[in-house]
Design a protein around this motif. Sequence first.
Motif, PDB file in Angstrom:
ATOM      1  N   SER A  96       3.697  -0.297  15.813  1.00 33.66           N
ATOM      2  CA  SER A  96       3.020   0.686  16.668  1.00 33.66           C
ATOM      3  C   SER A  96       1.508   0.677  16.471  1.00 33.66           C
ATOM      4  O   SER A  96       0.776   1.224  17.293  1.00 33.66           O
ATOM      5  N   THR A  97       1.009   0.040  15.415  1.00 32.35           N
ATOM      6  CA  THR A  97      -0.435  -0.024  15.188  1.00 32.35           C
ATOM      7  C   THR A  97      -1.095  -1.191  15.909  1.00 32.35           C
ATOM      8  O   THR A  97      -2.318  -1.264  15.965  1.00 32.35           O
ATOM      9  N   LEU A  98      -0.297  -2.105  16.473  1.00 28.44           N
ATOM     10  CA  LEU A  98      -0.863  -3.259  17.175  1.00 28.44           C
ATOM     11  C   LEU A  98      -1.342  -2.851  18.558  1.00 28.44           C
ATOM     12  O   LEU A  98      -0.667  -2.112  19.274  1.00 28.44           O
ATOM     13  N   ASP A  99      -2.514  -3.358  18.939  1.00 25.28           N
ATOM     14  CA  ASP A  99      -3.101  -3.056  20.247  1.00 25.28           C
ATOM     15  C   ASP A  99      -2.625  -4.095  21.257  1.00 25.28           C
ATOM     16  O   ASP A  99      -3.054  -5.252  21.200  1.00 25.28           O
ATOM     17  N   ILE A 100      -1.758  -3.685  22.194  1.00 28.35           N
ATOM     18  CA  ILE A 100      -1.209  -4.638  23.162  1.00 28.35           C
ATOM     19  C   ILE A 100      -2.242  -5.062  24.202  1.00 28.35           C
ATOM     20  O   ILE A 100      -1.980  -5.953  25.002  1.00 28.35           O
ATOM     21  N   ASN A 101      -3.426  -4.479  24.179  1.00 32.90           N
ATOM     22  CA  ASN A 101      -4.489  -4.866  25.108  1.00 32.90           C
ATOM     23  C   ASN A 101      -5.447  -5.891  24.501  1.00 32.90           C
ATOM     24  O   ASN A 101      -6.375  -6.326  25.170  1.00 32.90           O
ATOM     25  N   SER A 102      -5.232  -6.261  23.238  1.00 37.30           N
ATOM     26  CA  SER A 102      -6.182  -7.172  22.597  1.00 37.30           C
ATOM     27  C   SER A 102      -5.575  -8.530  22.251  1.00 37.30           C
ATOM     28  O   SER A 102      -6.217  -9.336  21.609  1.00 37.30           O
ATOM     29  N   GLY A 103      -4.357  -8.792  22.662  1.00 32.64           N
ATOM     30  CA  GLY A 103      -3.724 -10.058  22.329  1.00 32.64           C
ATOM     31  C   GLY A 103      -4.202 -11.204  23.197  1.00 32.64           C
ATOM     32  O   GLY A 103      -4.917 -11.022  24.181  1.00 32.64           O
ATOM     33  N   GLU A 104      -3.794 -12.396  22.816  1.00 33.40           N
ATOM     34  CA  GLU A 104      -4.115 -13.591  23.598  1.00 33.40           C
ATOM     35  C   GLU A 104      -2.910 -13.941  24.465  1.00 33.40           C
ATOM     36  O   GLU A 104      -1.797 -14.096  23.950  1.00 33.40           O
ATOM     37  N   ILE A 105      -3.116 -14.062  25.759  1.00 30.64           N
ATOM     38  CA  ILE A 105      -2.031 -14.385  26.694  1.00 30.64           C
ATOM     39  C   ILE A 105      -1.706 -15.869  26.537  1.00 30.64           C
ATOM     40  O   ILE A 105      -2.524 -16.726  26.848  1.00 30.64           O
ATOM     41  N   VAL A 106      -0.495 -16.166  26.048  1.00 31.53           N
ATOM     42  CA  VAL A 106      -0.103 -17.557  25.823  1.00 31.53           C
ATOM     43  C   VAL A 106       0.772 -18.119  26.938  1.00 31.53           C
ATOM     44  O   VAL A 106       0.901 -19.331  27.075  1.00 31.53           O
TER      45      VAL A 106
END
Length: 152
Positions: A96-106
């Motif tokens: 829940s602490t991970l920001d799903i808006n900051s990932g790299e789209i693979v």
Amino acid sequence: MKIKLAIFIGSLFFLGCTNTHKLKVEDFFIENNQTYAGGFENANYRIDSNIIELDGKKFLVENTIDTATTVQRVYYLNNEEILLLFTGEAQVADLSTLDINSGEIVLKAPLIVGKTWISNGNTYEIISVVEDEIQVKKTFKSGIEKIVIFKK
């Protein structure tokens, strides 16, 4: 009669050439446990991946384990794209602490040849789509290119 026969044969040809199963990005990110030969000092390595649902969101947590380290990758799965949110040697205690808006789209829909997108400064292009495999060319900011293969 010949016209009806030609239309019938043409229809069969068209139906035979269409892909009745529409590929989804999630088809390529599934729960799996595999052991591979090779790895660090040829000691083999294992990849364990599990899907975890949290607050209506789906994550794939993948652990690559060899004799020296455990590397964890966390992907956010949605219908249109797969985001790599975390890579590291530490275990993620709280998704829940991970920001799903900051990932790299693979990987990004639609899964068609020529589809391109930019994520974290890197450029991606789908260069091949077959029934159970997608090849994506990743071009880094430096200009170095890498082919990434996703298999069902």
